[in-house]
Design an enzyme around this catalytic site. Structure first.
Site, PDB file in Angstrom:
ATOM      1  N   CYS A   1     -37.477  11.240 -19.872  1.00 30.48           N
ATOM      2  CA  CYS A   1     -38.545  12.153 -19.495  1.00 30.48           C
ATOM      3  C   CYS A   1     -38.748  12.094 -17.985  1.00 30.48           C
ATOM      4  O   CYS A   1     -38.738  11.040 -17.372  1.00 30.48           O
ATOM      5  CB  CYS A   1     -39.876  11.862 -20.176  1.00 30.48           C
ATOM      6  SG  CYS A   1     -39.809  11.936 -21.950  1.00 30.48           S
TER       7      CYS A   1
ATOM      8  N   ASN B   1     -44.374   9.761 -20.260  1.00 28.12           N
ATOM      9  CA  ASN B   1     -43.037   9.196 -20.430  1.00 28.12           C
ATOM     10  C   ASN B   1     -43.221   7.828 -21.050  1.00 28.12           C
ATOM     11  O   ASN B   1     -44.004   7.026 -20.543  1.00 28.12           O
ATOM     12  CB  ASN B   1     -42.362   9.084 -19.054  1.00 28.12           C
ATOM     13  CG  ASN B   1     -41.046   8.329 -19.116  1.00 28.12           C
ATOM     14  OD1 ASN B   1     -40.420   8.242 -20.158  1.00 28.12           O
ATOM     15  ND2 ASN B   1     -40.636   7.778 -17.983  1.00 28.12           N
ATOM     16  N   GLY B   2     -42.529   7.535 -22.151  1.00 28.23           N
ATOM     17  CA  GLY B   2     -42.651   6.222 -22.788  1.00 28.23           C
ATOM     18  C   GLY B   2     -43.048   6.368 -24.237  1.00 28.23           C
ATOM     19  O   GLY B   2     -42.885   7.433 -24.837  1.00 28.23           O
TER      20      GLY B   2
ATOM     21  N   LYS C   1     -17.188   6.539 -21.559  1.00 31.57           N
ATOM     22  CA  LYS C   1     -17.255   7.812 -20.826  1.00 31.57           C
ATOM     23  C   LYS C   1     -16.822   8.973 -21.740  1.00 31.57           C
ATOM     24  O   LYS C   1     -17.424  10.039 -21.727  1.00 31.57           O
ATOM     25  CB  LYS C   1     -16.338   7.784 -19.597  1.00 31.57           C
ATOM     26  CG  LYS C   1     -16.862   7.006 -18.435  1.00 31.57           C
ATOM     27  CD  LYS C   1     -18.007   7.709 -17.759  1.00 31.57           C
ATOM     28  CE  LYS C   1     -18.927   6.760 -17.027  1.00 31.57           C
ATOM     29  NZ  LYS C   1     -19.712   5.818 -17.799  1.00 31.57           N
TER      30      LYS C   1
ATOM     31  N   HIS D   1      -5.100  -7.746 -35.000  1.00 29.09           N
ATOM     32  CA  HIS D   1      -6.048  -8.318 -35.964  1.00 29.09           C
ATOM     33  C   HIS D   1      -6.808  -7.224 -36.709  1.00 29.09           C
ATOM     34  O   HIS D   1      -7.834  -7.497 -37.319  1.00 29.09           O
ATOM     35  CB  HIS D   1      -7.022  -9.264 -35.250  1.00 29.09           C
ATOM     36  CG  HIS D   1      -6.333 -10.419 -34.602  1.00 29.09           C
ATOM     37  ND1 HIS D   1      -5.765 -11.454 -35.315  1.00 29.09           N
ATOM     38  CD2 HIS D   1      -6.061 -10.674 -33.296  1.00 29.09           C
ATOM     39  CE1 HIS D   1      -5.195 -12.305 -34.484  1.00 29.09           C
ATOM     40  NE2 HIS D   1      -5.359 -11.852 -33.249  1.00 29.09           N
TER      41      HIS D   1
ATOM     42  N   LYS E   1     -30.672   9.971 -18.480  1.00 30.93           N
ATOM     43  CA  LYS E   1     -30.146   9.091 -17.440  1.00 30.93           C
ATOM     44  C   LYS E   1     -30.791   7.720 -17.478  1.00 30.93           C
ATOM     45  O   LYS E   1     -30.139   6.701 -17.312  1.00 30.93           O
ATOM     46  CB  LYS E   1     -30.370   9.747 -16.082  1.00 30.93           C
ATOM     47  CG  LYS E   1     -29.855   8.947 -14.898  1.00 30.93           C
ATOM     48  CD  LYS E   1     -28.358   8.952 -14.876  1.00 30.93           C
ATOM     49  CE  LYS E   1     -27.777   8.130 -13.747  1.00 30.93           C
ATOM     50  NZ  LYS E   1     -26.362   7.804 -14.003  1.00 30.93           N
TER      51      LYS E   1
ATOM     52  N   ARG F   1     -33.189  13.402 -16.535  1.00 32.06           N
ATOM     53  CA  ARG F   1     -33.911  12.361 -17.274  1.00 32.06           C
ATOM     54  C   ARG F   1     -34.198  12.759 -18.723  1.00 32.06           C
ATOM     55  O   ARG F   1     -34.612  11.933 -19.527  1.00 32.06           O
ATOM     56  CB  ARG F   1     -35.238  12.045 -16.581  1.00 32.06           C
ATOM     57  CG  ARG F   1     -35.084  11.538 -15.172  1.00 32.06           C
ATOM     58  CD  ARG F   1     -36.433  11.236 -14.574  1.00 32.06           C
ATOM     59  NE  ARG F   1     -37.036  10.103 -15.229  1.00 32.06           N
ATOM     60  CZ  ARG F   1     -36.863   8.840 -14.879  1.00 32.06           C
ATOM     61  NH1 ARG F   1     -36.078   8.555 -13.854  1.00 32.06           N
ATOM     62  NH2 ARG F   1     -37.461   7.861 -15.524  1.00 32.06           N
TER      63      ARG F   1
ATOM     64  N   GLU G   1     -19.537   9.708 -24.491  1.00 34.71           N
ATOM     65  CA  GLU G   1     -20.768  10.364 -24.057  1.00 34.71           C
ATOM     66  C   GLU G   1     -20.532  11.764 -23.499  1.00 34.71           C
ATOM     67  O   GLU G   1     -21.407  12.611 -23.591  1.00 34.71           O
ATOM     68  CB  GLU G   1     -21.575   9.495 -23.083  1.00 34.71           C
ATOM     69  CG  GLU G   1     -21.017   9.301 -21.703  1.00 34.71           C
ATOM     70  CD  GLU G   1     -21.989   8.534 -20.798  1.00 34.71           C
ATOM     71  OE1 GLU G   1     -21.508   7.943 -19.828  1.00 34.71           O
ATOM     72  OE2 GLU G   1     -23.212   8.531 -21.032  1.00 34.71           O
TER      73      GLU G   1
ATOM     74  N   TRP H   1     -37.326  13.924 -23.070  1.00 39.08           N
ATOM     75  CA  TRP H   1     -36.310  13.335 -23.938  1.00 39.08           C
ATOM     76  C   TRP H   1     -37.094  12.876 -25.153  1.00 39.08           C
ATOM     77  O   TRP H   1     -37.902  11.949 -25.075  1.00 39.08           O
ATOM     78  CB  TRP H   1     -35.621  12.154 -23.245  1.00 39.08           C
ATOM     79  CG  TRP H   1     -34.479  11.596 -24.035  1.00 39.08           C
ATOM     80  CD1 TRP H   1     -33.196  12.032 -24.041  1.00 39.08           C
ATOM     81  CD2 TRP H   1     -34.537  10.474 -24.937  1.00 39.08           C
ATOM     82  NE1 TRP H   1     -32.444  11.262 -24.899  1.00 39.08           N
ATOM     83  CE2 TRP H   1     -33.233  10.300 -25.453  1.00 39.08           C
ATOM     84  CE3 TRP H   1     -35.539   9.603 -25.352  1.00 39.08           C
ATOM     85  CZ2 TRP H   1     -32.924   9.300 -26.361  1.00 39.08           C
ATOM     86  CZ3 TRP H   1     -35.227   8.606 -26.259  1.00 39.08           C
ATOM     87  CH2 TRP H   1     -33.920   8.464 -26.752  1.00 39.08           C
TER      88      TRP H   1
ATOM     89  N   GLU I   1     -15.165   0.867 -20.858  1.00 37.09           N
ATOM     90  CA  GLU I   1     -15.822   1.863 -20.014  1.00 37.09           C
ATOM     91  C   GLU I   1     -15.154   3.236 -20.184  1.00 37.09           C
ATOM     92  O   GLU I   1     -15.842   4.269 -20.271  1.00 37.09           O
ATOM     93  CB  GLU I   1     -15.785   1.393 -18.551  1.00 37.09           C
ATOM     94  CG  GLU I   1     -16.352   2.348 -17.519  1.00 37.09           C
ATOM     95  CD  GLU I   1     -17.823   2.699 -17.704  1.00 37.09           C
ATOM     96  OE1 GLU I   1     -18.492   2.097 -18.556  1.00 37.09           O
ATOM     97  OE2 GLU I   1     -18.289   3.614 -17.010  1.00 37.09           O
TER      98      GLU I   1
HETATM   99  O1  M6R Z   1     -29.844   2.442 -15.278  1.00 36.26           O
HETATM  100  P1  M6R Z   1     -29.001   1.437 -15.976  1.00 36.26           P
HETATM  101  O2  M6R Z   1     -27.806   1.015 -15.178  1.00 36.26           O
HETATM  102  O3  M6R Z   1     -29.780   0.240 -16.455  1.00 36.26           O
HETATM  103  O4  M6R Z   1     -28.454   2.179 -17.268  1.00 36.26           O
HETATM  104  C1  M6R Z   1     -27.713   1.507 -18.251  1.00 36.26           C
HETATM  105  C2  M6R Z   1     -27.049   2.471 -19.212  1.00 36.26           C
HETATM  106  O5  M6R Z   1     -28.016   3.233 -19.875  1.00 36.26           O
HETATM  107  C3  M6R Z   1     -26.078   3.413 -18.500  1.00 36.26           C
HETATM  108  O6  M6R Z   1     -25.104   2.710 -17.799  1.00 36.26           O
HETATM  109  C4  M6R Z   1     -25.388   4.338 -19.535  1.00 36.26           C
HETATM  110  O7  M6R Z   1     -24.582   3.586 -20.385  1.00 36.26           O
HETATM  111  C5  M6R Z   1     -24.580   5.425 -18.822  1.00 36.26           C
HETATM  112  N1  M6R Z   1     -25.016   6.710 -19.255  1.00 36.26           N
HETATM  113  C6  M6R Z   1     -23.116   5.366 -19.102  1.00 36.26           C
HETATM  114  O8  M6R Z   1     -22.413   6.331 -18.384  1.00 36.26           O
END
Ligand code: M6R
Length: 616
Positions: free
Chosen positions: A2, A101-102, A489, A508, A611, A27, A492, A75, A485
C-alpha cells in the site's frame, strides 16, 4: 504494501496526491482512491484496479480543487480488491476520510463494538473501523490529532494511518506503528508518504517519523507527538540525496530494465568511500565497537526473497574470510524456531526497503535476546536501520520495479564488505588480502557492464521459451543461491513453474523432473581455483542432457570444458568464484524480464505482489 500520500499547501492537493500515487503504485495496485477537502466538505473517489481506473473515474466525476488531500494505492489484505474495499474509508457522515497501510489485528473486536453502537460498516476491511472510531473520538474532542492519538492507543497490529476531517480544512494527520511514513517539508506546504519518491519532485527535505508517533501537517509546519500526546524529541530531519530523475523511467519501457542497466553504477557507488586513507576498510556507519566484533562467535543472516539469496551468498564469504560460523535464515521462520542467540551473536538483517515486516520482527527478536544487529539496507531512514545497532547502506538509488535487481547486486557488495571488515577487525585477513578483494570488487562494475552488452542472445532465447511451462535452475556453492534467484525472478515475472536446485541434490529426487526439451539453466563456477566444483557441475550437465534436458549454461568466457554440453551458452567475464554471483545473476534478470514481456505480463507490477512487504 500500500502506498499512502497526504498533502497540505498552496497547490491543488488532488494533483499532488495523484502524482505521488503514480510514484507509489509499485507498492500495491489492487485499487486506488483519493479524498480532498474543499468548499467546507470532503470529496472522495476510489476505484478497483490500477491508478489509471481512478484517473478515468476522476475525469468522469471531477472533485473540487482544495488545499488538503490524501490518497492510497492498495495491496489487499482484508477484503477483495473492489471499489467498496478501496481506500479512503469514510465515516457514516462522510466527514472523516482515512487511508491505511498495514493490518489492524483487533479489528474484529472493534467492529463488533461499533456495530453494537449501531454503526453500519460497508466494507470488509480492517481500515473502515478506524474511520468510524476516529469520527467518534473527534466528535468528543474536536481535535483530529488528539482523536487520532486516542484511536491509535486502542489499535493492535501494524499501521500507517493518514486522515483528514471536513471540519479541519487545512490539516492532514498521520500516525505510524511498524509501517513506513515519511514527512516532506516544503515552503508553505507539507507532504506525507510511504516513500519519499512520492514528493521528491517538490522537496528533498524529509523528516522520519518514529514508532508510535502522530504528525500534524499544516501549511506552516509540522508537529510530531507520541501516541501519549507528548511532543517528540527524537525527530530526525534529513536531506534526500537523489532526485526526481532517479525515480523516473528515463526512456526505458520498464523500471526493471532501467534498474538492470543501472547496476554497474550502483555497484560502484556502494563501494565508494569505504576505503580509508591508510588503505584499510572503514565502514563509518558500522558503529559496533571493534572489541565487540572480535567477541562475536556466531553470525546469523536474516532476510526474505532476493535479499535472502544475497544472504545465502554472504554466508560463503563470511565463513571463508572470517572463520566465524554463519547461518542464513528466512526472516519469516527465524523467531518461530526459538533460535539460540546471545550477546556474542551478530545478526545481519538484509533488506532493500528497510520495511519488510518479517525481517523487522526477526531483528527485534534478535535484539531482545541480546544479539547485536547490523542492517544492510538501501532506504535511508527506514525502520530496519533505525532499529538496528548499526547499518551499512547500499547506494543503489531507488528501486521501483517489484522484481529486485540492482538491490541484489549492491547487497552482495555490502555483504562482501561486512565479511572483509570482520576479517580485518579480527585479524583473519591481512591488509594486502583485503586490498586484493577490494580491487576485484572494483572491477565488477566493468564486468557487469560487459555482461549487459552481450544480452541480445539471452533475450532471443527467452522469447523462444515463452511457450514453456517449466524452467529449472541448477548451481553449486555460490551458484546455488544464483539458481534460486533465477527461479524466483522467473516465477514472479513470467508466472512459470521455475525451481532452483543445488546441483548435487539433483540425483536425490529432482532429476525425475527432467524430460525431453525441459529447459535447465546451469550456473557453472569458474574453472580456475575450485576446479573440483567445476568438474562436478560439468558432470551434472551431462547427466541432465543425457535425459533430454535443453541445457542453458552460464559459464566463464573461455571455459571450453562445458561448451560441448551446452545447447545455449551464456558467457560471463572471469571473476573469482566468490564474486561470480555478481555477473552470473545479470543474464537471469534479463532472461526473466524478456520472458515476462513475451508472455504479455506486467513487468514492473507482477500480479499479487507488492514492492515492500509490510505485513507478516
Ligand atoms: O525490501 P526487502 O529487500 O526486505 O524485500 C525482500 C523481498 O520481499 C524481495 O526481495 C522480493 O523477494 C523481491 N520482489 C524479489 O524480486
Amino acid at each position: 504494501m500500500c502506498g499512502i500520500v497526504g498533502y497540505v499547501g498552496g497547490r491543488s492537493a488532488l494533483d499532488v496526491v495523484i502524482s505521488g500515487l503514480r510514484r507509489l503504485e509499485y507498492r500495491g495496485y489492487d485499487s486506488a482512491g483519493v479524498a480532498v477537502l474543499a468548499d467546507g466538505g470532503l470529496a472522495s473517489v476510489k476505484k478497483a484496479g490500477k491508478l489509471a481506473n481512478l484517473e478515468k473515474a476522476l475525469d468522469e466525476h471531477p472533485v473540487p480543487a482544495g488545499p488538503a488531500g490524501i490518497g492510497h494505492t492498495r495491496w489487499a489484505t482484508h477484503g477483495a480488491p473492489n471499489d467498496v474495499n478501496a481506500h479512503p474509508h469514510l465515516d457514516s457522515a462522510g466527514r472523516v476520510a482515512l487511508v491505511h497501510n498495514g493490518i489492524i489485528e483487533n479489528f474484529a473486536q472493534l467492529r463488533a463494538e461499533l456495530e453494537e453502537r449501531g454503526r453500519h460498516l460497508s466494507s470488509e476491511t480492517d481500515t473502515e473501523v478506524v474511520s468510524h472510531l476516529l469520527a467518534e473520538a473527534f466528535s468528543s474532542c474536536a481535535d483530529l490529532a488528539e482523536a487520532m492519538r486516542q484511536v491509535c492507543r486502542r489499535l493492535e497490529g501494524a499501521f500507517t494511518l493518514v486522515a483528514v476531517h471536513a471540519d479541519e480544512p487545512d490539516l492532514v494527520v498521520g500516525a505510524r506503528r511498524n509501517s513506513p511514513l515519511v514527512v516532506g517539508i516544503g515552503d508553505g506546504e507539507a507532504f506525507l508518504a510511504s516513500d519519499v519518491a512520492a514528493f521528491i519532485e517538490h522537496t528533498r527535505e524529509a523528516v522520519e517519523l518514529g514508532q508510535d508517533q502522530v504528525v500534524e501537517l499544516r501549511r506552516d509546519g509540522v508537529l510530531v507527538t507520541g501516541f501519549d500526546g507528548v511532543p517528540a524529541e527524537d525527530v530526525r530531519a534529513y536531506h534526500v540525496d537523489w532526485d526526481v530523475s532517479a525515480a523516473e523511467k528515463a526512456g526505458y519501457d520498464y523500471f526493471m530494465l532501467k534498474e538492470i542497466a543501472e547496476q554497474p553504477r550502483a555497484v560502484a557507488d556502494t563501494l565508494l568511500g569505504r576505503i580509508g586513507s591508510d588503505g584499510a576498510l572503514s565502514l563509518d556507519e558500522v558503529r559496533i565497537p571493534a572489541a565487540q566484533l572480535r567477541e562475536v562467535d556466531k553470525i546469523v543472516v536474516v532476510a526474505c526473497g532476493t535479499a535472502y539469496h544475497a544472504g545465502m551468498i554472504a554466508k560463503y564469504a563470511i565463513e571463508h574470510w572470517t572463520r566465524i560460523p554463519c547461518e542464513t535464515e528466512l526472516a519469516s521462520e527465524f523467531r518461530y524456531r526459538d533460535p539460540i542467540l546471545d550477546g556474542r551473536t551478530l545478526v545481519v538483517a538484509i533488506s532493500q526497503s528497510g520495511e519488510t515486516m518479517d525481517t523487522l520482527m526477526a531483528l527485534r527478536h534478535a535484539r531482545e535476546q541480546g544479539a547485536k544487529v547490523l542492517a544492510v539496507c538501501n532506504t535511508n531512514g527506514s525502520t530496519i536501520p533505525r532499529e538496528s545497532d548499526a547499518v551499512l547502506y547500499t547506494h543503489a538509488g531507488p528501486e521501483v520495479a517489484v522484481a529486485s535487481t540492482k538491490a541484489f547486486l549492491t547487497q552482495l557488495v555490502a555483504c562482501y564488505l561486512v565479511a572483509l571488515y570482520l576479517g580485518q577487525v579480527r585479524g583473519t585477513q591481512w591488509g594486502d588480502e583485503i586490498a586484493t578483494v577490494i580491487r576485484e570488487l572494483a572491477d565488477i562494475a566493468g564486468a557487469v557492464e560487459d555482461v549487459l552488452g552481450t544480452m541480445e542472445p539471452v533475450r532471443e532465447l527467452a522469447r523462444g521459451l515463452a511457450g514453456k511451462n517449466t524452467v529449472l535452475f541448477l548451481g553449486r556453492h555460490v551458484g546455488y543461491p544464483v539458481a534460486l534467484e533465477g527461479a524466483l525472478k522467473l516465477k514472479e515475472l513470467a508466472y512459470m513453474h521455475a525451481e532452483g536446485f543445488a546441483a548435487g541434490e539433483l540425483k536425490h529426487g529432482p532429476i525425475a523432473l527432467i524430460e525431453e526439451d525441459v529447459p535447465v539453466v546451469v550456473v557453472v563456477p569458474p574453472p580456475r581455483g575450485r576446479s573440483v566444483l567445476h568438474d562436478k557441475i560439468a558432470s551434472n550437465i551431462q547427466e541432465i542432457r543425457a535425459r533430454g534436458a535443453r541445457t542453458i549454461v552460464i559459464a566463464e568466457r573461455g571455459d571450453e570444458a562445458v561448451r560441448a554440453y551446452a545447447d545455449h551458452l551464456i558467457e560471463v567475464p572471469p571473476t573469482p568464484t566468490l564474486l561470480q554471483p555478481m555477473v552470473a545473476t545479470v543474464p537471469l534478470q534479463v532472461f526473466a524480464c524478456e520472458l515476462a514481456t513475451a508472455r504479455g505480463n506486467e513487468v514492473d507490477q507482477p500480479r499479487n505482489l507488492a514492492k515492500s512487504v509490510t505485513v507478516e
